[in-house]
Motif scaffolding. Structure first.
Motif, PDB file in Angstrom:
ATOM      1  N   ARG A  60     -10.383  17.988  63.138  1.00 38.88           N
ATOM      2  CA  ARG A  60      -9.478  18.859  62.393  1.00 38.88           C
ATOM      3  C   ARG A  60      -8.114  18.178  62.327  1.00 38.88           C
ATOM      4  NH1 ARG A  60      -9.554  24.833  64.517  1.00 38.88           N
ATOM      5  NH2 ARG A  60     -11.529  24.694  63.386  1.00 38.88           N
ATOM      6  N   LYS A  61      -7.535  18.221  61.146  1.00 36.37           N
ATOM      7  CA  LYS A  61      -6.251  17.534  60.995  1.00 36.37           C
ATOM      8  C   LYS A  61      -5.456  18.196  59.882  1.00 36.37           C
ATOM      9  CE  LYS A  61      -5.043  12.804  59.523  1.00 36.37           C
ATOM     10  NZ  LYS A  61      -5.229  11.406  59.924  1.00 36.37           N
ATOM     11  N   LYS A  62      -4.156  18.319  60.079  1.00 37.09           N
ATOM     12  CA  LYS A  62      -3.309  18.851  59.013  1.00 37.09           C
ATOM     13  C   LYS A  62      -2.753  17.695  58.208  1.00 37.09           C
ATOM     14  CE  LYS A  62      -2.227  23.222  61.084  1.00 37.09           C
ATOM     15  NZ  LYS A  62      -1.359  23.920  62.033  1.00 37.09           N
ATOM     16  N   VAL A  63      -2.836  17.842  56.897  1.00 37.71           N
ATOM     17  CA  VAL A  63      -2.336  16.784  56.019  1.00 37.71           C
ATOM     18  C   VAL A  63      -1.579  17.433  54.864  1.00 37.71           C
ATOM     19  CG1 VAL A  63      -4.204  15.151  56.509  1.00 37.71           C
ATOM     20  CG2 VAL A  63      -4.481  16.786  54.652  1.00 37.71           C
ATOM     21  N   ILE A  64      -0.833  16.611  54.149  1.00 37.33           N
ATOM     22  CA  ILE A  64      -0.167  17.111  52.949  1.00 37.33           C
ATOM     23  C   ILE A  64      -0.979  16.669  51.739  1.00 37.33           C
ATOM     24  CG2 ILE A  64       1.932  17.060  51.557  1.00 37.33           C
ATOM     25  CD1 ILE A  64       2.301  18.482  54.233  1.00 37.33           C
ATOM     26  N   LEU A  65      -1.498  17.651  51.046  1.00 38.77           N
ATOM     27  CA  LEU A  65      -2.294  17.388  49.841  1.00 38.77           C
ATOM     28  C   LEU A  65      -1.495  17.868  48.639  1.00 38.77           C
ATOM     29  CD1 LEU A  65      -5.084  16.706  48.470  1.00 38.77           C
ATOM     30  CD2 LEU A  65      -5.668  19.118  48.810  1.00 38.77           C
ATOM     31  N   ASP A  66      -1.048  16.936  47.830  1.00 35.35           N
ATOM     32  CA  ASP A  66      -0.247  17.288  46.653  1.00 35.35           C
ATOM     33  C   ASP A  66       0.879  18.267  46.998  1.00 35.35           C
ATOM     34  OD1 ASP A  66      -1.979  15.648  45.269  1.00 35.35           O
ATOM     35  OD2 ASP A  66      -3.309  17.300  44.735  1.00 35.35           O
ATOM     36  N   GLU A  67       1.651  17.889  48.001  1.00 29.11           N
ATOM     37  CA  GLU A  67       2.851  18.628  48.425  1.00 29.11           C
ATOM     38  C   GLU A  67       2.555  19.958  49.089  1.00 29.11           C
ATOM     39  OE1 GLU A  67       5.638  18.827  45.263  1.00 29.11           O
ATOM     40  OE2 GLU A  67       5.667  16.659  44.996  1.00 29.11           O
ATOM     41  N   GLN A  68       1.331  20.176  49.465  1.00 25.18           N
ATOM     42  CA  GLN A  68       0.994  21.422  50.152  1.00 25.18           C
ATOM     43  C   GLN A  68       0.335  21.094  51.481  1.00 25.18           C
ATOM     44  OE1 GLN A  68      -2.189  23.684  48.447  1.00 25.18           O
ATOM     45  NE2 GLN A  68      -1.497  25.583  49.382  1.00 25.18           N
ATOM     46  N   GLU A  69       0.752  21.785  52.522  1.00 27.74           N
ATOM     47  CA  GLU A  69       0.123  21.541  53.817  1.00 27.74           C
ATOM     48  C   GLU A  69      -1.252  22.201  53.840  1.00 27.74           C
ATOM     49  OE1 GLU A  69       1.602  23.511  57.368  1.00 27.74           O
ATOM     50  OE2 GLU A  69       1.358  21.641  58.456  1.00 27.74           O
ATOM     51  N   VAL A  70      -2.275  21.407  54.160  1.00 29.80           N
ATOM     52  CA  VAL A  70      -3.628  21.949  54.261  1.00 29.80           C
ATOM     53  C   VAL A  70      -4.247  21.402  55.536  1.00 29.80           C
ATOM     54  CG1 VAL A  70      -3.938  22.019  51.744  1.00 29.80           C
ATOM     55  CG2 VAL A  70      -4.779  20.062  53.017  1.00 29.80           C
ATOM     56  N   GLN A  71      -5.336  22.022  55.922  1.00 31.29           N
ATOM     57  CA  GLN A  71      -6.067  21.510  57.080  1.00 31.29           C
ATOM     58  C   GLN A  71      -7.434  21.038  56.622  1.00 31.29           C
ATOM     59  OE1 GLN A  71      -5.918  23.618  60.907  1.00 31.29           O
ATOM     60  NE2 GLN A  71      -8.117  23.854  60.677  1.00 31.29           N
ATOM     61  N   ILE A  72      -7.821  19.864  57.082  1.00 35.42           N
ATOM     62  CA  ILE A  72      -9.172  19.399  56.771  1.00 35.42           C
ATOM     63  C   ILE A  72     -10.016  19.500  58.042  1.00 35.42           C
ATOM     64  CG2 ILE A  72      -8.477  16.953  57.126  1.00 35.42           C
ATOM     65  CD1 ILE A  72     -10.672  16.198  55.072  1.00 35.42           C
ATOM     66  N   ASP A  73     -11.161  20.121  57.907  1.00 29.41           N
ATOM     67  CA  ASP A  73     -12.140  20.157  58.994  1.00 29.41           C
ATOM     68  C   ASP A  73     -13.269  19.225  58.594  1.00 29.41           C
ATOM     69  OD1 ASP A  73     -10.636  22.081  60.169  1.00 29.41           O
ATOM     70  OD2 ASP A  73     -12.219  23.586  60.313  1.00 29.41           O
ATOM     71  N   ILE A  74     -13.572  18.259  59.430  1.00 25.42           N
ATOM     72  CA  ILE A  74     -14.634  17.292  59.091  1.00 25.42           C
ATOM     73  C   ILE A  74     -15.772  17.446  60.090  1.00 25.42           C
ATOM     74  CG2 ILE A  74     -15.210  14.853  58.756  1.00 25.42           C
ATOM     75  CD1 ILE A  74     -12.173  14.312  58.494  1.00 25.42           C
ATOM     76  N   LEU A  75     -16.968  17.629  59.579  1.00 25.26           N
ATOM     77  CA  LEU A  75     -18.141  17.639  60.451  1.00 25.26           C
ATOM     78  C   LEU A  75     -18.881  16.324  60.234  1.00 25.26           C
ATOM     79  CD1 LEU A  75     -20.034  19.111  62.430  1.00 25.26           C
ATOM     80  CD2 LEU A  75     -21.241  19.997  60.444  1.00 25.26           C
ATOM     81  N   ASP A  76     -18.915  15.507  61.288  1.00 21.59           N
ATOM     82  CA  ASP A  76     -19.586  14.198  61.224  1.00 21.59           C
ATOM     83  C   ASP A  76     -20.996  14.384  61.782  1.00 21.59           C
ATOM     84  OD1 ASP A  76     -20.258  11.501  61.294  1.00 21.59           O
ATOM     85  OD2 ASP A  76     -19.202  11.157  63.196  1.00 21.59           O
ATOM     86  N   THR A  77     -21.976  14.467  60.897  1.00 23.21           N
ATOM     87  CA  THR A  77     -23.350  14.750  61.339  1.00 23.21           C
ATOM     88  C   THR A  77     -24.002  13.475  61.895  1.00 23.21           C
ATOM     89  OG1 THR A  77     -24.318  14.288  59.173  1.00 23.21           O
ATOM     90  CG2 THR A  77     -23.609  16.547  59.591  1.00 23.21           C
ATOM     91  N   ALA A  78     -25.070  13.672  62.666  1.00 26.78           N
ATOM     92  CA  ALA A  78     -25.661  12.492  63.325  1.00 26.78           C
ATOM     93  C   ALA A  78     -27.150  12.678  63.589  1.00 26.78           C
ATOM     94  CB  ALA A  78     -24.926  12.204  64.630  1.00 26.78           C
ATOM     95  N   GLY A  79     -27.890  13.092  62.578  1.00 26.30           N
ATOM     96  CA  GLY A  79     -29.348  13.118  62.744  1.00 26.30           C
ATOM     97  C   GLY A  79     -29.901  14.465  63.177  1.00 26.30           C
ATOM     98  N   GLN A  80     -29.047  15.323  63.745  1.00 27.33           N
ATOM     99  CA  GLN A  80     -29.525  16.650  64.116  1.00 27.33           C
ATOM    100  C   GLN A  80     -30.006  17.400  62.875  1.00 27.33           C
ATOM    101  OE1 GLN A  80     -26.739  15.323  65.074  1.00 27.33           O
ATOM    102  NE2 GLN A  80     -26.427  15.607  67.257  1.00 27.33           N
ATOM    103  N   GLU A  81     -29.587  16.884  61.725  1.00 28.28           N
ATOM    104  CA  GLU A  81     -29.993  17.551  60.476  1.00 28.28           C
ATOM    105  C   GLU A  81     -31.490  17.441  60.215  1.00 28.28           C
ATOM    106  OE1 GLU A  81     -27.892  14.106  59.503  1.00 28.28           O
ATOM    107  OE2 GLU A  81     -27.481  15.292  61.268  1.00 28.28           O
TER     108      GLU A  81
END
Ligand SMILES: Nc1nc2c(ncn2[C@@H]2O[C@H](COP(=O)(O)OP(=O)(O)O)[C@@H](O)[C@H]2O)c(=O)[nH]1
Ligand SMILES: [Mg+2]
Length: 256
Positions: A101-122
């Motif tokens: 999870r990380k907060k970034v500025i996307l086109d002048e707006q603060e947003v949070q990106i949540d990234i799920l890095d999958t690894a075969g459990q799928e």
């Protein structure tokens, strides 16, 4: 004169009401329903106007949920860690799925990106479907050095479309390990582009090692997710988008 005052009053009232409905929508749609951060870092410049405005209004930061999919060994973790921490991790535990999870500025707006890095459990359909259901956008990664990993993307695409039931789900086809282009390439750019055209999705070549296009794919995907949310907001109530100005600016709901 009375008429002008009346028109002015009505316009001000409708702008106020639109603002209130927009604000309620943001709180409903973008409030973070996850329990506690796994890993968090904030990268917006301190005191940037977007961040300050959001903090002052004390509104929840919009969250965009991204899922990394693709065969083992293609660089899903390396891309994620490069985006998160600006470093190339060569030997990340291959069976470890993790979320970030990380907060970034996307086109002048603060947003949070949540990234799920999958690894075969799928491989377990129920787990996979749950992962995919929760995702709002997908980076579907293969290695340009391994044709088998390119063939595997078809199945990931099928599974995602089945679970999301929406051809327009934000999705980028990513050919990773582009730094190994000379000598080790097994999937041509044209072949990958053909598939991307058929799916009507973007194709981008990346390198987690040299950082080529790493930030770009995450930000482009967030932009697509954001766009879809704006469209969903506008179609929720046709009155919200009943003027050309509102439709084209698309920003009323985010102008806190
Ligand atoms: N040269 C090169 N190696 C990479 C790149 N991305 C990942 N790797 C290597 O490929 C291997 C598998 O990467 P990993 O991120 O664990 O793949 P995952 O199983 O898809 O998460 C590791 O040894 C990485 O160092 C890249 O862009 N360029
Ligand atoms: Mg991994």
């Amino acid at each position: 004169m009375d008429n002008i005052r009346k028109i002015y009053g009505q316009t001000a009232e409708s702008v106020r009401s639109l603002y209130e409905r927009s604000r309620a929508f943001i709180i409903r749609t973008f409030s973070n329903d996850e329990t506690g951060p796994m890993k968090t870092s904030t990268v917006h410049p301190q005191g940037s106007s977007a961040a300050t405005a959001a903090q002052q209004a004390q509104l929840p930061v919009p969250v965009h949920k991204v899922i990394m999919v693709g065969a083992g060994g293609v660089g899903k973790s390396a891309l994620t860690l490069q985006f998160m921490y600006d470093e190339f991790v060569e030997d990340y535990e291959p069976t470890k799925a993790d979320s970030y999870r990380k907060k970034v500025i996307l086109d002048e707006q603060e947003v949070q990106i949540d990234i799920l890095d999958t690894a075969g459990q799928e491989d377990y359909a129920a787990i996979r479907d749950n992962y995919f259901r929760s995702g709002e956008g997908f980076l579907c990664v293969f290695s340009i050095c391994e044709h088998e990993s390119f063939s595997a993307v078809n199945e990931f695409r099928e599974q995602i479309l089945r679970v999301k039931n929406d051809d327009n789900v934000p999705f980028i086809l990513v050919g990773n390990k582009a730094d190994l282009d000379v000598g080790q390439r097994r999937v041509s750019t044209e072949e990958a582009l053909q598939l991307a055209r058929m799916w009507n999705v973007p194709y981008v070549e990346t390198s987690a090692k040299t950082r080529q296009n790493v930030k770009e794919v995450f930000f482009d995907l967030m932009r697509d997710i954001h766009k879809l949310k704006v469209e969903a907001f506008q179609s929720e109530d046709p009155n919200k988008a009943n003027t050309q100005d509102e439709r084209s600016s698309g920003c009323l709901c985010f102008s806190w």
